[in-house]
Design an enzyme around this catalytic site. Sequence first.
Site, PDB file in Angstrom:
ATOM      1  CB  CYS A   1       0.927  -8.677   8.181  1.00  0.00           C
ATOM      2  SG  CYS A   1       2.624  -8.858   7.606  1.00  0.00           S
TER       3      CYS A   1
ATOM      4  CB  CYS B   1      -0.842 -11.425   5.458  1.00  0.00           C
ATOM      5  SG  CYS B   1      -0.635 -12.184   7.072  1.00  0.00           S
TER       6      CYS B   1
ATOM      7  CB  CYS C   1       5.826  -7.618  -9.876  1.00  0.00           C
ATOM      8  SG  CYS C   1       7.093  -7.037  -8.723  1.00  0.00           S
TER       9      CYS C   1
ATOM     10  CB  CYS D   1       7.653 -14.272  -8.081  1.00  0.00           C
ATOM     11  SG  CYS D   1       6.104 -13.457  -7.609  1.00  0.00           S
TER      12      CYS D   1
ATOM     13  NE  ARG E   1       2.524 -16.568   9.611  1.00  0.00           N
ATOM     14  CZ  ARG E   1       3.125 -15.387   9.790  1.00  0.00           C
ATOM     15  NH1 ARG E   1       3.866 -14.873   8.840  1.00  0.00           N
ATOM     16  NH2 ARG E   1       2.952 -14.721  10.908  1.00  0.00           N
TER      17      ARG E   1
ATOM     18  CB  CYS F   1       6.529 -10.464   9.107  1.00  0.00           C
ATOM     19  SG  CYS F   1       6.152 -12.052   8.338  1.00  0.00           S
TER      20      CYS F   1
ATOM     21  CB  CYS G   1      11.384 -12.731  -7.456  1.00  0.00           C
ATOM     22  SG  CYS G   1      11.548 -11.086  -6.713  1.00  0.00           S
TER      23      CYS G   1
HETATM   24  N1  SAM Z   1       6.261  -7.864  -3.856  1.00  0.00           N
HETATM   25  C1  SAM Z   1       6.508  -7.982  -2.478  1.00  0.00           C
HETATM   26  C2  SAM Z   1       7.891  -8.498  -2.160  1.00  0.00           C
HETATM   27  O1  SAM Z   1       8.442  -9.283  -2.919  1.00  0.00           O
HETATM   28  O2  SAM Z   1       8.420  -8.106  -1.120  1.00  0.00           O
HETATM   29  C3  SAM Z   1       5.489  -8.827  -1.744  1.00  0.00           C
HETATM   30  C4  SAM Z   1       4.910 -10.103  -2.307  1.00  0.00           C
HETATM   31  S1  SAM Z   1       5.977 -11.497  -2.447  1.00  0.00           S
HETATM   32  C5  SAM Z   1       4.943 -12.598  -3.329  1.00  0.00           C
HETATM   33  C6  SAM Z   1       6.201 -12.126  -0.815  1.00  0.00           C
HETATM   34  C7  SAM Z   1       7.045 -13.357  -0.602  1.00  0.00           C
HETATM   35  O3  SAM Z   1       6.328 -14.523  -0.991  1.00  0.00           O
HETATM   36  C8  SAM Z   1       8.361 -13.497  -1.334  1.00  0.00           C
HETATM   37  O4  SAM Z   1       9.386 -12.772  -0.750  1.00  0.00           O
HETATM   38  C9  SAM Z   1       8.626 -14.982  -1.230  1.00  0.00           C
HETATM   39  O5  SAM Z   1       9.373 -15.292  -0.080  1.00  0.00           O
HETATM   40  C10 SAM Z   1       7.234 -15.592  -1.154  1.00  0.00           C
HETATM   41  N2  SAM Z   1       6.907 -16.315  -2.403  1.00  0.00           N
HETATM   42  C11 SAM Z   1       6.585 -15.757  -3.581  1.00  0.00           C
HETATM   43  N3  SAM Z   1       6.376 -16.710  -4.518  1.00  0.00           N
HETATM   44  C12 SAM Z   1       6.601 -17.907  -3.926  1.00  0.00           C
HETATM   45  C13 SAM Z   1       6.559 -19.250  -4.373  1.00  0.00           C
HETATM   46  N4  SAM Z   1       6.283 -19.551  -5.623  1.00  0.00           N
HETATM   47  N5  SAM Z   1       6.816 -20.232  -3.479  1.00  0.00           N
HETATM   48  C14 SAM Z   1       7.101 -19.918  -2.197  1.00  0.00           C
HETATM   49  N6  SAM Z   1       7.166 -18.662  -1.722  1.00  0.00           N
HETATM   50  C15 SAM Z   1       6.921 -17.656  -2.560  1.00  0.00           C
HETATM   51 FE1  SF4 Z   2       7.437  -8.840  -7.454  1.00  0.00          FE
HETATM   52 FE2  SF4 Z   2       7.005 -11.402  -6.927  1.00  0.00          FE
HETATM   53 FE3  SF4 Z   2       9.406 -10.380  -6.527  1.00  0.00          FE
HETATM   54 FE4  SF4 Z   2       7.356  -9.647  -4.904  1.00  0.00          FE
HETATM   55  S1  SF4 Z   2       8.261 -11.688  -5.086  1.00  0.00           S
HETATM   56  S2  SF4 Z   2       8.904  -8.318  -5.860  1.00  0.00           S
HETATM   57  S3  SF4 Z   2       5.670  -9.714  -6.396  1.00  0.00           S
HETATM   58  S4  SF4 Z   2       8.371 -10.569  -8.504  1.00  0.00           S
END
Ligand code: SAM
Ligand code: SF4
Length: 324
Positions: free
Chosen positions: A123, A91, A47, A54, A255, A183, A51
């Site tokens: 979702c 989801c 990706c 992530c 949730r 959501c 973030c």
């Molecule tokens: N890429 C898309 C986005 O960011 O909108 C969808 C997937 S992303 C993994 C969805 C959400 O998962 C993130 O916005 C974050 O809130 C949560 N998330 C991701 N990694 C996480 C982590 N290590 N611990 C807790 N929540 C996490």
């Molecule tokens: Fe990409 Fe992870 Fe950020 Fe979603 S949360 S946009 S998967 S880097």
Amino acid sequence: MLYQRLRELYDQPFLDLVSQARQVHERHWPTDEIQLCTLLSIKTGACPEDCKYCSQSVHNETGIESTDLMDVEEVRRQARIAKDAGSGRFCMGAGWREPRDDAEFEQVLAMVREVRELGMEACVTLGMLNQDQAQRLKDAGLTSYNHNIDTSPEYYDSVITTRTFEDRIETLRNVSQADLKVCSGGILGLGESIDDRLRMLEVLSELDPQPESVPINRLVPIEGTPLEGNQPVDAFEMCRIIALARISIPGARVRLSAGREDLSEEAQTLCFFAGANSIFYGERLLTTGNVTEDRDLSLIEKLGLKAQTDAREAQRESDPEPVQ
Ligand code: SAM
Ligand code: SF4
Ligand code: DTB
């Protein structure tokens, strides 16, 4: 609900806050019911977003294996397994900045149709969405679109720099305009202050319409990310934010999301008492593990709860009364 009011609620003794949240919960939701949602990563890794929490970002060296978009058939198979295990909502998450309008988006639409055909809520979380994409997802039968604001507008830039907080809000607007349910929630444990958590809830509760569900994630620290060494969030802190989410967004499913694995059953129960009425159910989240189904079912049974397995909306008061 405005920041000042959230602050007053937050500053109360813990048990007073939880007690108020419970009262709101009782007025809006059946108290013996919990929603079980199963997550599936339909496209993992690579990706471009940065973030900091992530595992899927190319900016983080986490060693996870990237995948192409999953076949519709495989998604159907996984959804069937989830349904048979008692899950009511499926989801699907993709490690995308945003979907492109191509064959892959069509494939996601087909996945949504399959899940809906099984009678589950569907979702997806695919990153940023324009109005046309939101409408196409709606037409495919999608129940809800997940797009978290993650944290406060003020702290956001410390966590993500490749897109803005306003971008996130715009996606939520596009989702609502297509008459899809929103959501949206966030993560605790990013290094944010209490003020940031309250500001995050202020923004979520001021969305019009309010979100249909609010995932509160507890950071799962992932090796290779800048946040790998963050302190775990205390269960009481988690519970306070859940209580505030329940009070300020009474009609939402709140949730108790990522990060349950190292919360005791008692701590989770306290969160349920404070208004959480949904969990991610199944042995995997997207790229990390989760509490096993056996353990969750045994806790649900111990507490005399029952899983909400059909796709109906739970009864709720249409006209939420504010907490004085
Ligand atoms: N890429 C898309 C986005 O960011 O909108 C969808 C997937 S992303 C993994 C969805 C959400 O998962 C993130 O916005 C974050 O809130 C949560 N998330 C991701 N990694 C996480 C982590 N290590 N611990 C807790 N929540 C996490
Ligand atoms: Fe990409 Fe992870 Fe950020 Fe979603 S949360 S946009 S998967 S880097
Ligand atoms: C949400 O708020 N939490 C889920 C879902 N929406 C997509 C994701 C949690 C991810 C936890 C870390 C992982 O497994 O990679």
